[in-house]
Design an enzyme around this catalytic site. Structure first.
Site, PDB file in Angstrom:
ATOM      1  CE  LYS A  62      -4.241   1.726   2.080  1.00  0.00           C
ATOM      2  NZ  LYS A  62      -4.252   2.714   1.031  1.00  0.00           N
ATOM      3  CG  ASN A  69     -10.300   4.128  -4.812  1.00  0.00           C
ATOM      4  OD1 ASN A  69      -9.619   4.729  -3.982  1.00  0.00           O
ATOM      5  ND2 ASN A  69      -9.863   3.855  -6.049  1.00  0.00           N
ATOM      6  CG  LEU A 129      -2.437   8.300  -1.101  1.00  0.00           C
ATOM      7  CD1 LEU A 129      -1.274   9.254  -1.315  1.00  0.00           C
ATOM      8  CD2 LEU A 129      -2.233   7.033  -1.919  1.00  0.00           C
ATOM      9  N   GLY A 171      -4.971  -1.966 -15.237  1.00  0.00           N
ATOM     10  CA  GLY A 171      -6.184  -1.276 -15.666  1.00  0.00           C
ATOM     11  C   GLY A 171      -7.192  -2.219 -16.303  1.00  0.00           C
ATOM     12  CB  CYS A 178      -2.934   9.031  -5.588  1.00  0.00           C
ATOM     13  SG  CYS A 178      -4.391   8.861  -4.528  1.00  0.00           S
TER      14      CYS A 178
END
Length: 314
Positions: free
Chosen positions: A48, A72, A76, A248, A135
């Site tokens: 993560k 989503n 982070l 993807g 992100c």
């Protein structure tokens, strides 16, 4: 499974197969999904995304599972680099001492990225770093860096100067010129690319008349973005001679082969795990049969074949 057929060699990584979970989907190897099977079945585990200090993420709800994909805005969420180094990775290594690990790095400014990458490098607990400049779910950093080619180069150079680990730059699709971004990463010294991250999107529930995410907007992923990922990987592969980890919309072994044909050298899987928690395992197991159907003797030979065709002007 004939692992030699599926073996992949990338900068810093010797993978028994090309399959790895996208950053966030397996946490630090401590999620319910990660606990559901032997992680040694993976080619590698992408951790993560980690920041200098702990982050709580965005308001709930952070995830919306829709009919045609996942939205989503996790933002982070992570315990910060010290907890990752001292607790998370050691616990993972106790169970999986030989599993290749990729540390994902992000921050609000260049110094944040440099700090986390340097700590990963010094601790020598991961084999490579993925630079998350894509992100869409944070107010500062992330996609703001990844949409500016000059910033991509500056950031990549700064991190590269402070780590001996191979560096993969994760690109955002929320740009008008993906080739310029890929070239900027290479100019900064990137050892490879990861592409693509999620597409910035939004969904409003007609019943409640409100956005389904607490942060209103978020990253859209799932099968619907695969054509976009394929197009961008193809363009980047023709523009820069760097290994690409394709991500993807992958849900099948056939999708993995399509990523290779576009120019990828390995893949990451994320949203498919909402439908099948064992998607990574199942896709890896299905790959040899699909390769047989398509007369692909090994993934390495397929990669070399595709690269040759690109060089010859495909």
């Amino acid at each position: 499974m004939d692992e030699q057929r599926l073996a992949v060699t990338l900068p810093g990584l010797e993978l028994k197969n090309p399959i790895m979970p996208a950053s966030g989907s397996f946490g630090f190897g401590d999620t319910k999904t990660a606990a559901s099977f032997d992680l040694n079945n993976l080619g590698a585990l992408v951790l993560k995304t980690t920041t200098p200090q702990a982050k709580k993420g965005n308001p709930q709800p952070q995830i919306a599972v829709l009919k045609n994909g996942i939205l989503n805005s996790v933002g982070l969420t992570n315990p910060g680099i010290e907890q990752v180094i001292t607790n998370k990775i050691p616990a993972l290594r106790e169970k999986y001492p030989d599993l290749p690990l990729i540390g994902s790095v992000a921050g609000e400014e260049i110094a944040d990225y440099v700090e986390v990458a340097a700590r990963f490098s010094t601790a020598r607990q991961v084999q490579a770093i993925e630079l998350n400049v894509s992100c869409p779910n944070i107010a500062q950093g992330g996609m703001q860096f990844g949409s500016d080619p000059q910033m991509i180069t500056r950031l990549t150079q700064a991190v590269k100067a402070k780590t001996s680990l191979p560096l993969y730059v994760k690109l955002t699709p929320n740009v008008t010129d993906i080739v310029a971004c890929a070239q900027a990463a290479k100019a900064g010294g990137a050892d490879g690319l990861t592409m693509i991250n999620t597409v910035y999107g939004m969904h409003i529930d007609p019943q409640t008349r409100k956005p389904v995410l607490g942060n209103k907007m978020g990253g859209w992923s799932g099968p619907g973005i695969k054509p976009l990922a394929i197009r961008m990987i193809y363009q980047a592969a023709h523009a820069v001679n760097l290994p690409i980890i394709g991500v993807g919309g992958i849900t099948t072994a056939q999708d993995v082969i399509e990523m290779y044909l576009a120019g990828a050298s390995a893949v990451q899987i994320g949203s498919a795990q909402f439908q099948d928690p064992l998607a990574c395992k199942h896709i890896a197991e299905q790959l040899p049969a699909v390769m047989d159907q398509l007369n692909v003797s090994s993934l390495e030979e397929l990669r070399l074949e595709v690269r040759k065709e690109m060089k010859d002007g495909r």
